[in-house]
Design a protein around this motif. Sequence first.
Motif: not given
Length: 435
Positions: A46-56, A27-32
């Motif tokens: 959905c859009t997957l983003r890094s911990s800094t908000g960068e679009t991956l 669940r932590n990974a899904l939220v992040q």
Amino acid sequence: MDTIFALSSGLLPSGIAIIRLSGPCVRNALVQFAGFIPKPRYMNFCTLRSSTGETLDKALIVYFTAPKSFTGEDCAEFHLHGGKAVVKRILEEIATIPGFRLAEPGEFVQRAFLAGKLDLTEAEGLADMINAETESQRRLAVIGSSGALAVLYRDWRNQLVKARALIEAEFDFPDEKDIPNSVSTHIWANIARLRDSILQHIRDGKRTEAMRDGLKIIIAGAPNAGKSSVMNRLAGRDIAIVTEEAGTTRDALEIRLVIDTLPVLIIDTAGLQDTENRIEKMSIDIAIARMKEANLVLLLDDMHNPQTVTLPEISATVWHIGNKLDLSSGDYNKWPIQFSAWTGEGWDNFLEQLTMFCREKIIEIGNVVPIRKRQIALLENGLSELNTALKADDSKLELRSEHLRFASNYLGRITGDINVEDLLDVIFSEFCIGK
């Protein structure tokens, strides 16, 4: 327990790449990455983003809650674009989340086994399904992965447990009126029928070994009989060096083919002859050893210059073949099969007979059969215990019951119900990472 993750799809680059996650921190990974927890068992774009908000990447994700998942734990899958850089970056991002680590080979399947989601026969069948290269291998793998073997073995084990209970009741409470008398009149008859069923089951399993492991076909003969030319024509390309000089082949060359859905290993061996050359003797020893393991030996003669060859004592079928039909003249009746490996004359007839030989080894599977040598070995051990119990007399009832216990334990080891800790690493290491 760690949360594990790995790339579960094929080689990159690809159209889609799937990363699988399993464990308490999913669940932590899904939220992040996605910013929310998806509704279980529904695909979400959905859009997957890094911990800094960068679009991956823009991807599909799916979430499976425990215990309704493959491993029995919380699981998730990221369905990404299959570029190497995309997958590499997301794997690196997952690794930075506390509690996550890369999965070991077969660890997802091992967690499924430990959670009771599947038994060892199903796990082995799943491994065989992934590794199946031919239709015959796929058909066998379906048997194991279906769970039918586990149902059969557990039924047999339950029969033994029930028989032991009645036997032990007889010698523990010999004077009780509600305990059946004359155990030997019905219990041992049932055990004998069970023994016969297991014996036939083992025989059926051994008959299908060729479908799983393939046939071994050896090309043998005197030096310069054309063995390497036969090897190259079967392969459809130059595998072995072909020259007019005798004794070119010094080692056993191998190719793998599929003939009528059956995996086949073709082995070209050194020429058989009397020699004082140490290296040639070693090559001939290798050839003889391979022939003793073979299902079929193609004993090749140069019809233009036949030489006497003595084969070792082997159990394989032997075909006497005359080669160099384009050069030969004389007694054609000496060889049931004749061709020219160089020009192809008579080759189609040989291939037709070879296909028929392979086809005869393909068993129509009407019942479940053991699909692994491990399973057959444990069944044979159990069968030995049943035979010992059946041969003893009623004066040794306690010992007879103990042999039934040993037999039931062997059946339990096949499914993984008892005493399998020493097998787990071996079995699950067969899987690739991500499975």
